[in-house]
Enzyme design. Structure first.
Site: not given
Length: 316
Positions: A75, A77, A79-80, A155, A225, A283
Site C-alpha cells: 500500500h 503509506h 513506510d512501505h 487498513h 498493515d 511492524h
C-alpha cells in the site's frame, strides 16, 4: 531475545527462504527499519514492500539487488514504499538491462512517473507495472516455481497482502526398484507421474510403485498493515509460514482497531484459526521498547510464533 525458529519444512531441491530487512512501523526507531522483506525462490529474488533505506539493508546483508526480478508493494503509506524510487534509480545506475516486474496499488505508477519526470531520470531497463485490485483476490504471477496471489486486507487506505505458493514437486524415482537397463524415456515418464505401458497396452511400470511423492509444496503469506479480519482465515488456511502485522499489544486493542492495525494476540488468533505452520509477527509500534511481550502474548494463542528479526533468514 528468545526467537529460535525451528525449520519444520520438508527438504526441497531449490531455496525458498525469507529474509527480514525491516520490521518496524511508521515512526522511525533505532531498533527497527521500515517494512521490507526478501523472498528467495530458486535463483530469483522477490522484494515485498520497500520502506525507506531498503537498498541499504540489501547491501548490509550482501544481497545483490541485481538479482531482483519482482517487487510487490502492499500500500501507499510511506513506510512501505518510500525506498522504492531510490532502489529503482540505483539499479539503473548499476547498468541493469533486465526487465523488472512491479505489482502494487493504483497510483504507485503515477508517483514513480512524477519522480522520474521532475528529476529527468530515465531507466535503462523495462519496468512492468501491474495494478493490484485491493478488494478481491487474484492470481498475479505464474512463475516456473511459484504462484503469487493477492489478499485483500483492511487498513486506512487500500492495502493488499500476498501469498506465494510453491508449485507441486515431481515424484522421486525409486531407482532401487527399477532394473538397471530401464530406458531414459521410461524414467522421464515415471518422474512425470505417468504409468508406462507395454506393447499390449498393459501397465509395465506403475508410477505409484516406482516413485514416491515429492516434498509437500511450501507457501508464504504476507499480511501487511491490517486490522483483525477473520475473513482472511480461509485464504490463509494451511500456509507454511505466515507474516502478520502486530503493531500493538492487547492492552491497546481499541487503539489498534481505530487505526486499522492488529495486536499480537489477534495475529496469533488468525494463525491458529488458519492452522498455519509458523507465524512471524512484526511492524511493532515505536512506543514499545521491549518485544518479548509480543512473543509471550501471541504464544498463549499460537505457540509456533516468532518475532521478525531484521537480518534473519528463515526457511519457508
Amino acid at each position: 531475545m528468545p526467537n529460535q525458529v525451528s525449520d519444520h519444512s520438508r527438504p526441497a531441491h531449490l531455496p525458498f527462504t525469507l529474509t527480514v530487512l525491516g520490521a518496524g512501523s511508521a515512526t522511525p526507531s533505532l531498533r527497527f527499519h521500515p517494512t521490507a522483506q526478501l523472498l528467495t525462490v530458486g535463483n530469483d529474488h522477490i522484494l515485498i514492500d520497500c520502506g525507506e533505506g531498503t537498498q541499504l539493508r540489501l547491501l548490509e546483508h550482501r544481497i545483490r539487488p541485481g538479482r531482483l526480478r519482482y517487487i510487490f508493494i502492499s500500500h501507499l503509506h510511506g513506510d512501505h514504499y518510500f525506498g522504492l524510487a531510490p532502489l529503482l534509480s540505483t539499479l539503473n545506475l548499476s547498468g541493469r538491462t533486465e526487465d523488472l516486474y512491479l505489482f502494487g496499488p493504483r497510483g504507485l505508477d503515477d508517483v514513480l512517473t512524477t519522480i522520474f519526470r521532475v528529476s529527468d531520470s530515465r531507466l535503462g531497463y523495462k519496468l512492468h507495472f501491474q495494478a493490484v485490485e485491493p478488494d478481491q483476490s487474484a492470481l498475479l504471477l505464474d512463475h516456473p516455481l511459484v504462484t503469487a496471489e493477492s489478499i485483500p486486507l483492511q487498513h486506512r487506505i487500500s492495502c493488499t497482502g500476498y501469498i506465494f505458493r510453491e508449485k507441486p514437486h515431481k515424484p522421486h524415482l525409486l531407482r532401487e526398484k527399477l532394473p538397471a537397463d530401464v530406458p531414459i524415456e521410461v524414467l522421464k515418464r515415471l518422474k512425470e507421474g505417468q504409468d508406462v505401458l507395454d506393447e499390449s497396452g498393459q501397465v509395465r511400470y506403475a508410477a505409484a510403485e516406482y516413485t514416491a511423492p515429492g516434498p509437500e509444496p511450501r507457501s508464504y503469506a504476507f499480511c501487511s498493515d491490517t486490522r483483525y479480519v477473520e475473513e482472511l482465515v480461509p485464504q490463509l488456511q494451511g500456509v507454511s509460514l505466515l507474516y502478520h502485522e502486530a503493531t500493538f499489544l492487547e492492552d491497546n486493542a481499541l487503539r489498534a482497531a481505530e487505526v486499522y492495525h492488529s495486536t499480537a494476540r489477534q495475529a496469533a488468533t488468525i494463525a491458529a484459526k488458519a492452522d498455519v505452520g509458523r507465524l512471524l509477527i512484526g511492524h511493532f509500534s515505536s512506543r514499545y521498547k521491549q518485544y518479548e511481550p509480543f512473543l509471550d502474548e501471541a504464544r498463549t494463542v499460537f505457540p509456533e510464533t516468532y518475532l521478525a528479526i531484521e537480518g534473519e533468514t528463515l526457511a519457508v
